[in-house]
Design a protein around this motif. Structure first.
Motif, PDB file in Angstrom:
ATOM      1  N   ALA A  80       0.827  -1.218   0.000  1.00 41.07           N
ATOM      2  CA  ALA A  80       0.000   0.000   0.000  1.00 41.07           C
ATOM      3  C   ALA A  80       0.861   1.269   0.000  1.00 41.07           C
ATOM      4  CB  ALA A  80      -0.935  -0.015   1.205  1.00 41.07           C
ATOM      5  N   GLY A  81       2.155   1.111  -0.329  1.00 44.55           N
ATOM      6  CA  GLY A  81       3.020   2.288  -0.481  1.00 44.55           C
ATOM      7  C   GLY A  81       4.057   2.485   0.608  1.00 44.55           C
ATOM      8  N   PHE A  82       4.248   1.454   1.442  1.00 42.13           N
ATOM      9  CA  PHE A  82       5.174   1.597   2.578  1.00 42.13           C
ATOM     10  C   PHE A  82       6.504   0.890   2.286  1.00 42.13           C
ATOM     11  CE2 PHE A  82       0.791   1.123   4.394  1.00 42.13           C
ATOM     12  CZ  PHE A  82       0.569   2.487   4.519  1.00 42.13           C
ATOM     13  N   PRO A  83       7.635   1.546   2.521  1.00 50.76           N
ATOM     14  CA  PRO A  83       7.809   2.840   3.191  1.00 50.76           C
ATOM     15  C   PRO A  83       7.878   4.061   2.275  1.00 50.76           C
ATOM     16  CG  PRO A  83       9.959   1.856   2.887  1.00 50.76           C
ATOM     17  CD  PRO A  83       8.949   0.882   2.304  1.00 50.76           C
ATOM     18  N   SER A  84       7.892   3.870   0.946  1.00 44.44           N
ATOM     19  CA  SER A  84       8.325   4.973   0.077  1.00 44.44           C
ATOM     20  C   SER A  84       7.367   6.157  -0.009  1.00 44.44           C
ATOM     21  CB  SER A  84       8.633   4.450  -1.329  1.00 44.44           C
ATOM     22  OG  SER A  84       7.516   3.806  -1.879  1.00 44.44           O
ATOM     23  N   ILE A  85       6.052   5.929   0.065  1.00 49.74           N
ATOM     24  CA  ILE A  85       5.139   7.078  -0.073  1.00 49.74           C
ATOM     25  C   ILE A  85       5.183   7.983   1.169  1.00 49.74           C
ATOM     26  CG2 ILE A  85       2.767   7.847  -0.494  1.00 49.74           C
ATOM     27  CD1 ILE A  85       4.002   6.624  -2.989  1.00 49.74           C
ATOM     28  N   PRO A  86       5.150   7.443   2.396  1.00 48.54           N
ATOM     29  CA  PRO A  86       5.340   8.339   3.546  1.00 48.54           C
ATOM     30  C   PRO A  86       6.678   9.096   3.500  1.00 48.54           C
ATOM     31  CG  PRO A  86       4.406   6.271   4.286  1.00 48.54           C
ATOM     32  CD  PRO A  86       4.767   6.081   2.841  1.00 48.54           C
ATOM     33  N   ILE A  87       7.737   8.439   3.020  1.00 51.44           N
ATOM     34  CA  ILE A  87       9.034   9.113   2.900  1.00 51.44           C
ATOM     35  C   ILE A  87       8.964  10.197   1.823  1.00 51.44           C
ATOM     36  CG2 ILE A  87      11.476   8.813   2.262  1.00 51.44           C
ATOM     37  CD1 ILE A  87      11.324   5.984   3.477  1.00 51.44           C
TER      38      ILE A  87
END
Length: 238
Positions: A80-87
């Motif tokens: 679901a996009g972890f870790p790159s989208i929060p980063i």
């Protein structure tokens, strides 16, 4: 972890978030929960849990590695996009490529990126093994990340072929990191990597152990790696 605690704890680590960035995390949360009703993206849906166990946990890689440059980052098996989208939200200058084997998840990520107004992101539906043999992407990334995808001996074969020589593989691990490192030393070396640092910390509130492994790509990965889909998992380099 409420949004105020999230903001304060990141600020204490030198990561200051603007109102726009905080709004992006809020939109991320609501979009994740909305889509989670249609497809299985996460078992964690309470807002305070998502902020702690997904957002804060993902950004913790930036406590030990500098993401403030316009780096080319590949995230393997991001779900679901972890870790790159929060980063990416915290460090908007990054160029992010996510590779995931499930097309439905890619659809979610494409929708999410539009809602968040993210630039310089691309989402590719592929197995990491075949993606790592694609000449367009192989050994082209400054940084490769993965969070809890597979044990280190397997994960190294999926990630290190994508990092360019001189680049970095940032592996995010739980409490089993030491055992995984012991078993994965051969794989890291064979694939051209070298462990240069490891950091252990405790996730706030729930007090569970986290480990960030910083692996430098010292030399080019032999052409035969990664092997065919499924092979690294069945017969890891150990």
């Amino acid at each position: 972890m409420n949004t105020e605690q999230f903001t304060e704890m990141l600020a204490a680590k030198g990561i200051a978030l603007s109102p726009q960035q905080l709004q992006q995390y809020d939109t991320y949360y609501s979009t994740l929960v909305e889509w989670n009703e249609k497809m299985n993206l996460t078992a964690i849906t309470e807002k305070e849990d998502v902020y702690l166990k997904h957002f804060y946990d993902s950004i913790s890689a930036a406590f030990y590695f500098d993401f403030s440059q316009p780096l080319k980052v590949c995230d393997v098996g991001a779900g679901a996009g972890f870790p790159s989208i929060p980063i990416k939200i915290a460090f908007p200058g990054l160029h992010i490529t996510i590779v995931d084997s499930l097309n439905k998840r890619i659809g979610f990520l494409e929708h999410l990126a539009k809602k968040l107004g993210l630039e310089n992101v691309r989402f590719i539906h592929d197995r990491a093994e075949t993606f790592g043999q694609n000449k367009e992407y192989r050994e082209s990334f400054d940084v490769v990340t993965a969070r809890a995808v597979a044990r280190l001996s397997v994960l190294s074969e999926l990630c290190l072929p994508l990092a360019k020589t001189g680049g970095t593989f940032v592996a995010m691990k739980g409490a089993s990191a030491k055992e995984e490192l012991d078993a994965g030393k051969k794989a890291v070396s064979v694939l051209g990597g070298e462990l240069v640092d490891s950091h252990t910390f405790t996730l706030p509130e729930e007090e569970s152990e986290r480990n960030i492994l910083i692996i430098k790509k010292e030399k080019s990965t032999p052409k035969k790696y990664p092997r065919k889909p499924g092979t690294p998992n069945k017969t890891p380099i150990e």
